[in-house]
Motif scaffolding. Structure first.
Motif: not given
Length: 332
Positions: A187-212
């Motif tokens: 899951l890529y979360l764009f327009n995030a307040p800060k960049e970070k990477i989290e893992s839940n089970n086998e799903v990686t959530t990537i927060s990025i600051k850039i716009s879509d």
């Protein structure tokens, strides 16, 4: 130079591991370690040295370069990084041109911009996706609070051949039920307040600051470097950046990337039309190898780059406008 290790191997021959691929560029070279999935940037002179000593007896090399400090450093580096080994056998086979079985999918990777039109024809689109053998599927959704849409798409994909699904969505709270879906990988979360990477089970959530708007623009970076045996095999025979990869816009038009002004068909077309016309036309681009494209043909990353630039015709062949300058080994 002559350590105990070298003394014990002096009468053996020098060989390069078949999974370690030296590639010369204009300004520098690279060694692709396909087994470790790593790349080592090196001087072109080291690539020349490696090619020169390959299959030669170590004692002959030690004697020839006895007073050459740089050659000693190169040999030590190649040993330390396990790019070379010593054997009593004179020759070892190298990787074949098509050493790995190619994927049988008609289209392997697909990105879809979700819209009202796509949602309205989603059942037809998923049927086509499955029949085309798509393995990796990405949906871009520009709506807040889109958890229900994601669940719906994953439910429709339950009997498909897709094994890797990802979504790019505006930054928002994630429904934890998604983490239990075996197909969902990223899951890529764009327009995030800060960049970070989290893992839940086998799903990686990537927060990025850039716009879509910037997410799908072709751009080279170390993140677009793909080092593995499958990618290398494709790169030697096709265009790794574009091979069996398509972009589907909000109206269902099948393109090579978000900047593509051409449409090769529509994802809602009949399967026969997509296979016989769309894929045939796309194949003409997929088959343009980086060796035929400037400046890719003198770039040390040409056999591992997945930045999806579309080559265009010139008087001398093909070219792309890349943000990496291999003449100076710098990003523009």
């Amino acid at each position: 130079m002559e350590s105990t290790y070298l003394q014990n191997n002096k009468e053996k021959y020098i060989h390069v591991f078949s999974c370690c691929v030296p590639v010369k560029g204009h300004e520098r070279g690279a060694i692709y370690d396909l087994q470790r999935e790593e790349i080592e940037l090196v001087p072109n002179t080291m690539i020349d040295f490696l090619d020169y000593i390959k299959n030669r007896k170590l004692s002959d090399v030690l004697k020839e370069f006895e007073s050459d400090k740089i050659a000693k450093q190169y040999l030590g580096f190649l040993e330390k990084n396990e790019f070379v080994f010593y054997s009593n056998t004179v020759f070892f086979p190298e990787l074949e041109e098509k050493s790995i079985n190619e994927d049988t999918s008609t289209i392997q990777f697909m990105t879809i911009m979700l819209s009202g039109f796509i949602s309205e024809h989603l059942d037809t689109i998923i049927r086509n996706i499955s029949a085309l053998g798509v393995k990796r599927l990405h949906f871009h959704i520009n709506d807040q609070n889109c958890m229900e849409k994601i669940h719906h798409i994953l439910d429709i994909l339950v009997h498909s051949r897709v094994t890797n699904v990802s979504f790019s969505i505006p930054h928002q709270k994630i429904n934890k039920k998604l983490y239990g879906n075996n197909r969902l990988k990223t899951l890529y979360l764009f327009n995030a307040p800060k960049e970070k990477i989290e893992s839940n089970n086998e799903v990686t959530t990537i927060s990025i600051k850039i716009s879509d708007a910037a997410m799908f623009l072709p751009k080279f970076s170390i993140k677009t470097v793909d080092i593995n045996s499958s990618a290398y095999n494709i790169a030697r025979n096709y265009n790794l950046s574009l091979y069996k990869t398509v972009f589907v816009d909000e109206l269902g038009n099948i393109k090579l990337n978000i900047n593509d002004q051409l449409s090769y068909g529509n994802i809602t077309d009949s399967l026969e039309e997509i296979k016989n016309k769309t894929v045939r036309d796309l194949s003409g681009i997929w088959n343009i190898k980086k060796e035929e494209i400037a400046p890719c043909n003198i770039c040390e990353f040409r056999l591992c780059c997945s930045a999806a630039y579309i080559p265009y015709k010139t008087d001398k062949g093909y070219a792309v406008d890349c943000n990496y300058n291999p003449y100076q080994a710098e990003l523009n």
